[in-house]
Design a protein around this motif. Structure first.
Motif, PDB file in Angstrom:
ATOM      1  N   TYR A  98      28.021  60.210  73.292  1.00  0.00           N
ATOM      2  CA  TYR A  98      27.083  61.189  73.820  1.00  0.00           C
ATOM      3  C   TYR A  98      27.622  61.764  75.129  1.00  0.00           C
ATOM      4  CZ  TYR A  98      23.525  60.012  70.404  1.00  0.00           C
ATOM      5  OH  TYR A  98      22.824  59.829  69.231  1.00  0.00           O
ATOM      6  N   TYR A  99      27.567  63.082  75.236  1.00  0.00           N
ATOM      7  CA  TYR A  99      28.094  63.789  76.390  1.00  0.00           C
ATOM      8  C   TYR A  99      26.999  64.644  77.011  1.00  0.00           C
ATOM      9  CZ  TYR A  99      32.564  62.800  74.090  1.00  0.00           C
ATOM     10  OH  TYR A  99      33.630  62.188  73.489  1.00  0.00           O
ATOM     11  N   CYS A 100      26.946  64.674  78.337  1.00  0.00           N
ATOM     12  CA  CYS A 100      26.101  65.672  78.965  1.00  0.00           C
ATOM     13  C   CYS A 100      26.997  66.827  79.424  1.00  0.00           C
ATOM     14  CB  CYS A 100      25.280  65.112  80.113  1.00  0.00           C
ATOM     15  SG  CYS A 100      26.178  64.539  81.555  1.00  0.00           S
ATOM     16  N   ALA A 101      26.406  68.010  79.443  1.00  0.00           N
ATOM     17  CA  ALA A 101      27.138  69.221  79.794  1.00  0.00           C
ATOM     18  C   ALA A 101      26.226  70.122  80.610  1.00  0.00           C
ATOM     19  CB  ALA A 101      27.616  69.937  78.536  1.00  0.00           C
ATOM     20  N   ALA A 102      26.815  70.937  81.471  1.00  0.00           N
ATOM     21  CA  ALA A 102      26.038  71.760  82.388  1.00  0.00           C
ATOM     22  C   ALA A 102      26.430  73.223  82.314  1.00  0.00           C
ATOM     23  CB  ALA A 102      26.220  71.255  83.821  1.00  0.00           C
ATOM     24  N   ASP A 103      25.403  74.074  82.339  1.00  0.00           N
ATOM     25  CA  ASP A 103      25.566  75.531  82.283  1.00  0.00           C
ATOM     26  C   ASP A 103      24.774  76.118  83.451  1.00  0.00           C
ATOM     27  OD1 ASP A 103      24.285  78.083  79.998  1.00  0.00           O
ATOM     28  OD2 ASP A 103      25.798  78.202  81.586  1.00  0.00           O
ATOM     29  N   LEU A 104      25.476  76.689  84.428  1.00  0.00           N
ATOM     30  CA  LEU A 104      24.831  77.213  85.629  1.00  0.00           C
ATOM     31  C   LEU A 104      23.798  78.282  85.288  1.00  0.00           C
ATOM     32  CD1 LEU A 104      24.771  77.134  88.738  1.00  0.00           C
ATOM     33  CD2 LEU A 104      26.531  78.926  88.712  1.00  0.00           C
ATOM     34  N   TRP A 105      22.582  78.053  85.725  1.00  0.00           N
ATOM     35  CA  TRP A 105      21.431  78.937  85.462  1.00  0.00           C
ATOM     36  C   TRP A 105      21.182  79.167  83.976  1.00  0.00           C
ATOM     37  CZ3 TRP A 105      18.832  78.511  89.561  1.00  0.00           C
ATOM     38  CH2 TRP A 105      19.423  78.591  90.824  1.00  0.00           C
ATOM     39  N   GLY A 106      21.603  78.210  83.179  1.00  0.00           N
ATOM     40  CA  GLY A 106      21.449  78.360  81.741  1.00  0.00           C
ATOM     41  C   GLY A 106      20.002  78.264  81.273  1.00  0.00           C
ATOM     42  N   SER A 107      19.739  78.882  80.121  1.00  0.00           N
ATOM     43  CA  SER A 107      18.388  78.912  79.561  1.00  0.00           C
ATOM     44  C   SER A 107      18.274  78.124  78.264  1.00  0.00           C
ATOM     45  CB  SER A 107      17.961  80.356  79.291  1.00  0.00           C
ATOM     46  OG  SER A 107      18.815  80.949  78.332  1.00  0.00           O
ATOM     47  N   CYS A 108      19.361  77.471  77.851  1.00  0.00           N
ATOM     48  CA  CYS A 108      19.351  76.705  76.599  1.00  0.00           C
ATOM     49  C   CYS A 108      19.041  77.591  75.390  1.00  0.00           C
ATOM     50  CB  CYS A 108      18.333  75.562  76.648  1.00  0.00           C
ATOM     51  SG  CYS A 108      18.684  74.306  77.887  1.00  0.00           S
ATOM     52  N   ALA A 109      19.609  78.778  75.378  1.00  0.00           N
ATOM     53  CA  ALA A 109      19.369  79.672  74.249  1.00  0.00           C
ATOM     54  C   ALA A 109      19.920  79.082  72.952  1.00  0.00           C
ATOM     55  CB  ALA A 109      19.991  81.032  74.528  1.00  0.00           C
ATOM     56  N   ASP A 110      21.002  78.337  73.076  1.00  0.00           N
ATOM     57  CA  ASP A 110      21.571  77.707  71.889  1.00  0.00           C
ATOM     58  C   ASP A 110      22.479  76.572  72.335  1.00  0.00           C
ATOM     59  OD1 ASP A 110      23.516  80.694  71.663  1.00  0.00           O
ATOM     60  OD2 ASP A 110      24.057  78.838  72.697  1.00  0.00           O
ATOM     61  N   PHE A 111      23.138  75.928  71.404  1.00  0.00           N
ATOM     62  CA  PHE A 111      24.041  74.807  71.702  1.00  0.00           C
ATOM     63  C   PHE A 111      25.499  75.256  71.593  1.00  0.00           C
ATOM     64  CE2 PHE A 111      21.151  71.500  72.457  1.00  0.00           C
ATOM     65  CZ  PHE A 111      20.138  71.484  71.511  1.00  0.00           C
TER      66      PHE A 111
END
Length: 129
Positions: A98-111
């Motif tokens: 299992y990995y965590c990942a980060a997207d600056l100001w992301g909205s989780c629109a998709d994976f």
């Protein structure tokens, strides 16, 4: 540069629970969408859950892949600068790194993995009897 570190992986029996935590010693996680991905042996990496970046007041509702809905739950603790994945009713098919990942100001629109600029090193989860 954001450095992510996962913890909490391990081995459990089917039906058991684990809590994974994603943290960082550099950066502020609340500004990032945090997603959990997993990769089982011989399979492609898949998105599991995602919590959007803060809108200035709160994080939006996390989303989940269908296979974990009702069993997994994401949460944030901005005071501790962490994001967690509570995994209940674990099944053998949940076995993966299992990995965590980060997207600056992301909205989780998709994976889409291409949206995530920072990744942890992964933590193993094994579910077996």
């Amino acid at each position: 540069q954001l450095r992510l570190v996962e913890s909490g992986g391990g081995s459990v029996h089917p039906g058991g629970s684990l809590t994974l935590t994603c943290g960082t010693s550099r950066g502020t996680l609340e500004y990032y969408a945090i997603a959990w991905f997993r990769q089982a042996p011989g399979k492609e990496r898949e998105g599991v859950s995602c919590s959007p970046a803060t809108d200035g007041q709160r994080h939006g509702t996390p989303n989940y892949v269908d296979s974990v809905k009702g069993r997994f739950s994401m949460s944030r603790d901005n005071a501790k600068n962490t994001a967690s994945l509570q995994m209940d009713s674990l099944k053998p098919e949940d076995t993966a790194a299992y990995y965590c990942a980060a997207d600056l100001w992301g909205s989780c629109a998709d994976f889409d993995e291409r949206e995530y600029d920072f990744w942890g090193q992964g933590t193993p989860v094994t579910v077996s009897s």
